[in-house]
Motif scaffolding. Structure first.
Motif, short mmCIF file in Angstrom:
data_model
loop_
_atom_site.label_atom_id
_atom_site.label_comp_id
_atom_site.label_asym_id
_atom_site.label_seq_id
_atom_site.Cartn_x
_atom_site.Cartn_y
_atom_site.Cartn_z
N TYR A 208 0.80 -1.23 0.00
CA TYR A 208 0.00 0.00 0.00
C TYR A 208 0.84 1.28 0.00
O TYR A 208 0.49 2.24 -0.71
CB TYR A 208 -1.01 -0.04 1.14
N PRO A 209 1.94 1.37 0.75
CA PRO A 209 2.75 2.59 0.65
C PRO A 209 3.27 2.83 -0.76
O PRO A 209 3.22 3.97 -1.25
CB PRO A 209 3.88 2.33 1.65
N GLN A 210 3.75 1.79 -1.42
CA GLN A 210 4.25 1.97 -2.78
C GLN A 210 3.13 2.36 -3.74
O GLN A 210 3.34 3.19 -4.64
CB GLN A 210 4.95 0.71 -3.27
N ALA A 211 1.96 1.79 -3.55
CA ALA A 211 0.82 2.17 -4.39
C ALA A 211 0.51 3.65 -4.25
O ALA A 211 0.26 4.34 -5.24
CB ALA A 211 -0.41 1.33 -4.03
N ALA A 212 0.55 4.17 -3.02
CA ALA A 212 0.29 5.59 -2.80
C ALA A 212 1.36 6.45 -3.47
O ALA A 212 1.05 7.49 -4.06
CB ALA A 212 0.22 5.89 -1.31
#
Length: 228
Positions: free
Chosen positions: A138-142
């Motif tokens: 999720y952090p990389q997606a953001a």
């Protein structure tokens, strides 16, 4: 002066008295802002991007949001819950689509969306390093949604992991809800929770958020003095 709205989950949300000394970082962001700047913390315990949108909580923000306001957007922890179809989002598809919905909402109203990567859980590798997969993909997606949409990004996942690294595996526990049995009447059996913050931890994360906003160079005037 603008209002800073927070859309997010329990890591940012205001806690009830029965949850004390648990706290969300959104409770302390107002300590860092200039006079006249209002912080409107709309983060809610247990919400993912999917459930926040489905419950009409973004629509509620839109009713009060004005041109020039900021919308801080931080999710991911509950989007991970694959066992719960009301909250789970795939980080490669729905999660990204939902983040764009928040971004578009703020821009359509003449405001400024700001994406935050998920604050990290306290999780260490066997080598003693903060776990880079503590909140999955999720952090990389953001980060990638921020880049694709030209949205300012506050990498609070990275910043919180730097804080954990500096404190170490032992001392970083003070940032979170670690209470022995019998120490608090509302936690008679004690608690070991490496996701939700203590008062001290929430204050530290709020300072990281304020400093990251200041470092964008766009909203320096909103955060006078030192934040951390």
């Amino acid at each position: 002066m603008p209002t800073i709205f927070i859309a997010g989950d329990s890591t940012a949300a205001r806690k009830g008295g029965g949850e004390w000394p648990m706290a969300g970082w959104g409770e302390f962001l107002a300590q860092h802002v200039a006079p006249g700047v209002h912080v409107e913390n709309r983060a809610i315990n247990g919400r993912s991007t999917r459930s926040f949108l489905a419950e009409g909580r973004l629509a509620d923000i839109e009713q009060d949001f004005h041109s020039g306001d900021l919308l801080l957007i931080q999710f991911g922890h509950n989007d991970q819950k694959i066992e719960d179809p009301l909250r789970y989002t795939d980080p490669q598809t729905e999660y990204r689509h939902n983040l764009r919905s928040f971004i578009d909402s703020a821009r359509n109203l003449g405001g400024y969306p700001v994406l935050l990567t998920s604050v990290s859980r306290r999780r260490f590798t066997p080598e003693g390093e903060p776990d880079p997969e503590a909140v999955g993909l999720y952090p990389q997606a953001a980060r990638e949604v921020a880049g694709a949409t030209g949205t300012p990004l506050l990498d609070i996942f990275a910043a919180s992991q730097q804080l954990f690294r500096r404190l170490g595996a032992g001392d970083s526990a003070q940032l979170f809800m670690h209470l022995p049995p019998g120490s608090r009447p509302n936690y008679p059996d004690g608690v070991t929770d490496d996701t939700h913050f203590s008062q001290f931890g929430a204050q530290q994360i709020a300072a990281l958020v304020a400093e990251a906003l200041k470092q964008t160079g766009t909203w320096q005037e909103l955060f006078p003095g030192n934040t951390i």
